[in-house]
Design a protein around this motif. Structure first.
Motif, PDB file in Angstrom:
ATOM      1  N   PHE A  82       0.874  -1.170   0.000  1.00 36.82           N
ATOM      2  CA  PHE A  82       0.000   0.000   0.000  1.00 36.82           C
ATOM      3  C   PHE A  82       0.917   1.227   0.000  1.00 36.82           C
ATOM      4  CE2 PHE A  82      -2.727  -3.296   1.494  1.00 36.82           C
ATOM      5  CZ  PHE A  82      -4.029  -2.925   1.177  1.00 36.82           C
ATOM      6  N   SER A  83       0.773   2.091  -1.000  1.00 36.64           N
ATOM      7  CA  SER A  83       1.704   3.211  -1.144  1.00 36.64           C
ATOM      8  C   SER A  83       0.956   4.517  -1.402  1.00 36.64           C
ATOM      9  CB  SER A  83       2.675   2.940  -2.301  1.00 36.64           C
ATOM     10  OG  SER A  83       3.566   4.022  -2.480  1.00 36.64           O
ATOM     11  N   ASP A  84       1.368   5.554  -0.688  1.00 33.88           N
ATOM     12  CA  ASP A  84       0.766   6.884  -0.853  1.00 33.88           C
ATOM     13  C   ASP A  84       1.227   7.510  -2.159  1.00 33.88           C
ATOM     14  OD1 ASP A  84      -0.555   9.368  -0.076  1.00 33.88           O
ATOM     15  OD2 ASP A  84       1.470  10.131   0.280  1.00 33.88           O
ATOM     16  N   LYS A  85       0.288   8.015  -2.937  1.00 34.23           N
ATOM     17  CA  LYS A  85       0.587   8.569  -4.264  1.00 34.23           C
ATOM     18  C   LYS A  85       1.567   9.722  -4.200  1.00 34.23           C
ATOM     19  CE  LYS A  85      -0.100   9.765  -8.661  1.00 34.23           C
ATOM     20  NZ  LYS A  85       0.748  10.966  -8.758  1.00 34.23           N
ATOM     21  N   THR A  86       1.368  10.673  -3.307  1.00 32.57           N
ATOM     22  CA  THR A  86       2.135  11.907  -3.313  1.00 32.57           C
ATOM     23  C   THR A  86       3.492  11.776  -2.626  1.00 32.57           C
ATOM     24  OG1 THR A  86       0.091  13.183  -3.367  1.00 32.57           O
ATOM     25  CG2 THR A  86       2.077  14.353  -2.703  1.00 32.57           C
ATOM     26  N   SER A  87       3.531  11.157  -1.460  1.00 34.53           N
ATOM     27  CA  SER A  87       4.789  11.066  -0.710  1.00 34.53           C
ATOM     28  C   SER A  87       5.627   9.854  -1.086  1.00 34.53           C
ATOM     29  CB  SER A  87       4.499  11.013   0.789  1.00 34.53           C
ATOM     30  OG  SER A  87       3.906   9.768   1.137  1.00 34.53           O
ATOM     31  N   LYS A  88       5.059   8.914  -1.838  1.00 33.86           N
ATOM     32  CA  LYS A  88       5.726   7.664  -2.223  1.00 33.86           C
ATOM     33  C   LYS A  88       5.970   6.734  -1.037  1.00 33.86           C
ATOM     34  CE  LYS A  88       5.984   9.948  -6.043  1.00 33.86           C
ATOM     35  NZ  LYS A  88       4.850   9.835  -6.983  1.00 33.86           N
ATOM     36  N   ARG A  89       5.435   7.080   0.125  1.00 34.70           N
ATOM     37  CA  ARG A  89       5.671   6.249   1.304  1.00 34.70           C
ATOM     38  C   ARG A  89       4.869   4.956   1.235  1.00 34.70           C
ATOM     39  NH1 ARG A  89       5.325   4.468   6.560  1.00 34.70           N
ATOM     40  NH2 ARG A  89       7.077   5.151   7.864  1.00 34.70           N
ATOM     41  N   ILE A  90       5.517   3.845   1.561  1.00 34.62           N
ATOM     42  CA  ILE A  90       4.805   2.576   1.694  1.00 34.62           C
ATOM     43  C   ILE A  90       4.186   2.572   3.077  1.00 34.62           C
ATOM     44  CG2 ILE A  90       5.027   0.068   1.819  1.00 34.62           C
ATOM     45  CD1 ILE A  90       7.253   0.266  -0.258  1.00 34.62           C
ATOM     46  N   THR A  91       2.866   2.698   3.126  1.00 35.43           N
ATOM     47  CA  THR A  91       2.158   2.825   4.397  1.00 35.43           C
ATOM     48  C   THR A  91       1.834   1.481   5.028  1.00 35.43           C
ATOM     49  OG1 THR A  91       0.052   2.933   3.218  1.00 35.43           O
ATOM     50  CG2 THR A  91       1.136   5.029   3.719  1.00 35.43           C
ATOM     51  N   GLY A  92       1.825   0.434   4.221  1.00 30.68           N
ATOM     52  CA  GLY A  92       1.527  -0.893   4.740  1.00 30.68           C
ATOM     53  C   GLY A  92       1.946  -1.964   3.757  1.00 30.68           C
ATOM     54  N   TRP A  93       2.182  -3.149   4.247  1.00 30.43           N
ATOM     55  CA  TRP A  93       2.609  -4.259   3.394  1.00 30.43           C
ATOM     56  C   TRP A  93       2.354  -5.572   4.118  1.00 30.43           C
ATOM     57  CZ3 TRP A  93       6.313  -7.575   5.353  1.00 30.43           C
ATOM     58  CH2 TRP A  93       7.010  -7.103   6.477  1.00 30.43           C
ATOM     59  N   SER A  94       2.396  -6.650   3.360  1.00 37.06           N
ATOM     60  CA  SER A  94       2.280  -7.983   3.947  1.00 37.06           C
ATOM     61  C   SER A  94       2.888  -8.995   2.985  1.00 37.06           C
ATOM     62  CB  SER A  94       0.821  -8.336   4.221  1.00 37.06           C
ATOM     63  OG  SER A  94       0.706  -9.669   4.728  1.00 37.06           O
ATOM     64  N   VAL A  95       3.480 -10.028   3.548  1.00 35.26           N
ATOM     65  CA  VAL A  95       4.063 -11.121   2.765  1.00 35.26           C
ATOM     66  C   VAL A  95       3.367 -12.415   3.154  1.00 35.26           C
ATOM     67  CG1 VAL A  95       6.126 -12.542   2.462  1.00 35.26           C
ATOM     68  CG2 VAL A  95       6.323 -10.057   2.412  1.00 35.26           C
ATOM     69  N   GLY A  96       2.961 -13.182   2.151  1.00 37.58           N
ATOM     70  CA  GLY A  96       2.310 -14.462   2.424  1.00 37.58           C
ATOM     71  C   GLY A  96       2.532 -15.440   1.290  1.00 37.58           C
ATOM     72  N   PHE A  97       2.089 -16.667   1.501  1.00 40.58           N
ATOM     73  CA  PHE A  97       2.225 -17.699   0.476  1.00 40.58           C
ATOM     74  C   PHE A  97       1.181 -17.566  -0.627  1.00 40.58           C
ATOM     75  CE2 PHE A  97       4.409 -20.112   3.938  1.00 40.58           C
ATOM     76  CZ  PHE A  97       5.604 -20.309   3.284  1.00 40.58           C
TER      77      PHE A  97
END
Length: 226
Positions: A82-97
């Motif tokens: 999940f990434s913010d359009k303007t700041s380019k910050r990745i606000t959230g993520w998850s890794v799974g199978f």
């Protein structure tokens, strides 16, 4: 309410989507198979893309999301970002199978926690994604809608989501080799966390005039206070 594959389905999220898109609910929705929510989004075409109508986008107004596949030493994993359009910050993520709802909602939950720490009202946010069955499913869509999030959808999948395509492309160019060295899913998550922290705190972005996302946001809020 209807029940599908053990999940209780409430049609309120569908009605809320239609309201957001300024459409009326003209016909009664029967038990979905496949999801009528997904069909409505498809039928809406360009009207389901709320982002295309925007001109100026402030930080935390639009957040993009998608999955990407990475092959590690122990097998394939799916990373959702999940990434913010303007700041380019990745606000959230998850890794799974799996490229599934559980994985996507873990990434969203991280985004939600971060936004709350930043005192961002969830009802002001648009989350934009493609029409993958995970994102058009009742569990995912209903969770975000119940939090006040507005949902936006592409028409042509990944190719119709150039910001996310660019974000994932740059992220994998920079960090994929490190993640691929993981020997377990736990190690993959640990490495991914380290890579995303580097992306947010240290990696400079040309679109941010040589600043990292966190530096950009620090300056943005500092100017806003003044």
């Amino acid at each position: 309410m209807a029940k599908e594959q053990g999940i209780i389905i409430n049609h309120k999220p569908l009605k809320k989507l239609l309201k957001i898109w300024n459409l009326s609910h003209k016909r009664r929705i029967k038990s979905p198979s496949p999801s009528p929510l997904a069909q409505h989004i498809k039928d809406l075409g360009g009207q389901a893309n709320l982002v295309a109508k925007l001109n100026q986008i402030s930080p935390f107004k639009v957040i993009f999301t998608d999955f990407t596949e990475i092959t590690c030493m122990f097998g394939k994993i799916y990373l959702v970002i999940f990434s913010d359009k303007t700041s380019k910050r990745i606000t959230g993520w998850s890794v799974g199978f799996h490229k599934d709802t559980e994985n996507a909602l873990r990434g969203y939950a991280m985004t939600k926690r971060y936004l709350k720490r930043m005192n961002v009202n969830l009802s002001t946010i648009i989350v934009h994604q493609d029409q993958d069955s995970v994102f058009t499913g009742y569990e995912y869509a209903g969770t975000l809608l119940n939090d006040g999030i507005s949902l936006s959808f592409t028409q042509q999948g990944f190719k119709d989501n150039p910001y996310m395509e660019s974000c994932i492309g740059h992220f994998k160019d920079e960090y994929q080799d490190q993640i691929q060295e993981a020997r377990t899913i736990e190690e993959a998550r640990k490495i991914t966390r380290r890579c995303i922290n580097d992306w947010n705190r240290k990696r400079i972005h040309s679109a941010l005039k040589g600043r990292s996302p966190d530096e950009f946001l620090h300056n943005f809020y500092k100017l806003k206070k003044n």
